[in-house]
Design an enzyme around this catalytic site. Structure first.
Site, mmCIF file in Angstrom:
data_model
loop_
_atom_site.group_PDB
_atom_site.id
_atom_site.type_symbol
_atom_site.label_atom_id
_atom_site.label_comp_id
_atom_site.label_asym_id
_atom_site.label_seq_id
_atom_site.Cartn_x
_atom_site.Cartn_y
_atom_site.Cartn_z
ATOM 1 N N ASP A 62 31.656 62.195 41.273
ATOM 2 C CA ASP A 62 30.683 61.635 42.223
ATOM 3 C C ASP A 62 29.898 62.718 42.959
ATOM 4 O OD1 ASP A 62 31.971 59.394 41.387
ATOM 5 O OD2 ASP A 62 33.086 59.065 43.242
ATOM 6 N N GLU A 105 33.766 37.789 38.607
ATOM 7 C CA GLU A 105 32.966 39.011 38.702
ATOM 8 C C GLU A 105 33.734 40.260 38.271
ATOM 9 O OE1 GLU A 105 34.297 37.206 41.050
ATOM 10 O OE2 GLU A 105 34.444 38.176 43.012
ATOM 11 N N LYS A 122 31.319 53.362 39.711
ATOM 12 C CA LYS A 122 31.736 54.514 38.911
ATOM 13 C C LYS A 122 31.032 54.593 37.549
ATOM 14 C CE LYS A 122 34.303 57.981 39.198
ATOM 15 N NZ LYS A 122 34.613 58.694 40.448
ATOM 16 N N HIS A 130 38.443 35.120 39.982
ATOM 17 C CA HIS A 130 37.261 35.958 40.228
ATOM 18 C C HIS A 130 36.529 36.235 38.910
ATOM 19 C CE1 HIS A 130 37.861 36.898 44.484
ATOM 20 N NE2 HIS A 130 39.123 36.626 44.202
ATOM 21 N N GLY A 148 37.090 35.747 50.031
ATOM 22 C CA GLY A 148 37.267 36.352 51.344
ATOM 23 C C GLY A 148 38.724 36.310 51.741
ATOM 24 N N CYS A 196 36.941 31.508 44.791
ATOM 25 C CA CYS A 196 38.138 31.707 45.607
ATOM 26 C C CYS A 196 37.945 31.094 46.999
ATOM 27 C CB CYS A 196 38.471 33.205 45.643
ATOM 28 S SG CYS A 196 40.154 33.512 46.156
ATOM 29 N N TYR A 197 37.801 31.898 48.063
ATOM 30 C CA TYR A 197 37.574 31.316 49.392
ATOM 31 C C TYR A 197 36.347 30.402 49.363
ATOM 32 C CZ TYR A 197 36.684 30.930 54.401
ATOM 33 O OH TYR A 197 36.467 30.442 55.675
#
Ligand code: XMP
Length: 515
Positions: free
Chosen positions: A230, A170, A371, A168, A53, A80-81
């Site tokens: 898209d 992810e 995407k 991170h 965050g 992280c946060y």
């Protein structure tokens, strides 16, 4: 179920997707929603992930968490946060951001906790994006790995299943990050391997059906085509479901690449059999952008002009009651509609605004897809591979790549440079090796020497990046011969360019587009 507590990270949706891809049920909640700990402890929670965050744990109004979450009842992974908050709540100390780290980093192991975090999952690159860091560990924790700046990067409790990662896991640029998350979900939280999600079509149709259900039966639906993947995927999905009730409008903004409007129109009409109404509004867009140099203002003007053009066009389609847009998950995240705690990075023009103005409902069947997932869906729908594999292109188009004032001459110059870049990538078989490649016309001129004369012409920057979802990216290490060829071709073939530079910045800290 895995519970993700969202502290406002730019990457929460990415984290959500990675956990979802394990096949295990996952719920994302805001900190205020989970602080009724007693209710939650009755839910079937197997593990908790605290997201990153933008806040500092000592900041005014910084989101927090009931400390009972950390009593060892659930395995907790703090990112992280999330790691900083975990350390702060358990009596450790967080140091405020004097030494920020952004982008790729290598870790140095300092001790082991093979159960919580196998060494091999920390061996390759990890991706950092933080200012604050944990500088004194809470009681019972060990530091497992440090960054090269000697900051605590991985901390783990000796006995309880509490793990903190400063980086991170992810994002795709943390090489073993997905394996780390799978290790947490399966080995630490004890979940059984679930079904992998293979097809994106049923989910997208389910969402679409819900959105269509609230409409007047048999009404027409209007679709704003941008020429990108898209909106094309969204329209093709709609067309498959409601056939000729789908009315598409494709606007020539004058901000597309060389020859792009006509080639795309042909694809829409001939290959995909879409009902397309073509509108040439290039002059209007250019007129409204005249003299504008501020990036956010450009985006807002383009967004508003789209609204005006569609409003006018929609009057011709009196049976239309809804508007389809190809908004995807990263648009929603970066425009900060995902959580109360996220910050606005850029206002993406295709989020918000339109339906209120036009008195139409909004149909956005791709809102939960990234995407690469949208591309997979496009293939399922039979859209040609060369179109699907085209690099992403932003809705506001070349306006974001002509830095400074947008004039027809500067747009034409950029189009020529861009065409040479894309052509050379194809010639050298490198087009698919990069995720997105484009040229940016800078608002500076530089001196050159051509023949025996002095020139004073424009500078272009080339931006080629690798990414999976646009949320993080690294600059592409293209072969030096390619860079030499492209520089030579651009300066020789495009009059008005004196210098070519190559952008070597990752995201973060930079974004992919320059504006
Ligand atoms: P940034 O520059 O935010 O870009 O790192 C991430 C990805 O999103 C594209 N992009 C946009 N797409 N409308 C869009 O439809 C926009 O306003 C917009 N801004 C950036 C960008 O090209 C990259 O693929």
């Amino acid at each position: 179920m895995i519970l993700i507590v969202d502290f406002g990270s730019q990457y929460t949706e990415v984290l959500h997707r990675v956990v979802r891809e394990t096949g295990i049920k996952v719920q994302v909640a805001l900190p205020d929603e989970v602080n009724n700990f007693q209710t939650l402890s009755n839910a079937n929670i197997r593990g908790v992930i605290l997201s990153g965050g933008p806040h500092s744990v000592y900041g005014v109004g910084a989101p927090t968490l009931d400390k009972q979450f950390l009593d060892g009842r659930f395995p907790v992974l703090g990112i992280c946060y999330g790691m900083q908050l975990m350390a702060h709540l358990l009596g450790g100390r967080v140091s405020r951001g004097h030494q920020a780290e952004y982008g790729p980093a290598k870790l140095n192991m300092s001790s082991r906790n093979a159960n919580l975090v196998p060494d091999e999952l920390l061996q390759e690159h990890v991706w950092m994006s933080h200012g604050d860091h944990v500088d004194a560990l809470p009681e019972g924790f060990d530091c497992i790995a440090k960054t090269s700046d000697n900051l605590n990067a991985v901390i783990a409790h000796k006995d309880k299943k509490l793990l903190g990662l400063q980086f991170h896991p992810e994002v795709v640029h943390t090489t073993r990050g997905q394996s780390l998350i799978r290790h947490f979900v399966f080995n630490i939280c004890g979940n059984e391997a679930g079904q992998q999600l293979q097809s994106f079509k049923p989910k997208a149709i389910e969402l679409l059906d819900k959105q269509l259900a609230s409409l007047e039966p048999n009404c027409d639906v209007l679709c704003a085509l941008s020429g990108g993947v898209d909106s094309t995927v969204a329209a093709t999905l709609l067309s498959e479901q409601i056939g000729q009730r789908l009315q598409c409008v494709f606007v020539d903004t004058g901000l597309l690449r060389k020859n792009e409007f006509n080639a795309t129109l042909a694809l829409y009409r001939e290959k995909l059999q879409l009902n397309v109404h073509a509108v040439n509004s290039a002059e209007l867009f250019l007129q409204r952008l005249q003299g504008i140099t501020d990036p956010e203002q450009k985006r807002k003007i383009i967004g508003k002009t789209f609204i005006d053009v569609f409003e006018a066009e929609s009057k011709k389609f009196t049976r239309c009651r809804a508007l389809v847009q190809g908004t995807i998950a990263s648009d929603v995240i970066e425009s900060s509609h995902s959580s109360a705690h996220a910050q606005v990075i850029k206002s993406h023009h295709n989020v918000g605004g339109l339906p209120e103005k036009m008195n139409m409902s909004l149909v956005e069947p791709l809102r939960h897809l990234f995407k690469d997932e949208v591309r997979a869906l496009g293939r399922e729908l039979g859209i040609p591979e060369d179109f699907i594999r085209r690099h992403p292109f932003p809705g506001p188009g070349l306006a974001l790549r002509v830095l400074g004032e947008i004039t027809p001459e500067r747009l034409a110059l950029l189009r020529e440079v861009d065409a040479v870049l894309i052509d050379q990538l194809h010639r050298d078989g490198l087009y698919d090796a990069v995720w997105q490649a484009f040229a940016v016309l800078l608002p500076v001129k530089s001196v050159g020497v051509k023949g025996d004369g002095r020139s004073y012409d424009s500078v272009v920057a080339l931006r080629c990046v690798g990414s999976k979802d646009g949320m993080t990216a690294d600059w592409s290490k293209l072969p030096l011969e390619f860079l030499a060829t492209i520089s030579r071709r651009i300066t020789n073939e495009v009059a008005g360019i004196s210098r070519v530079v190559y952008d070597i910045t990752s995201k973060p800290p930079a974004t992919i587009e320059w504006e």
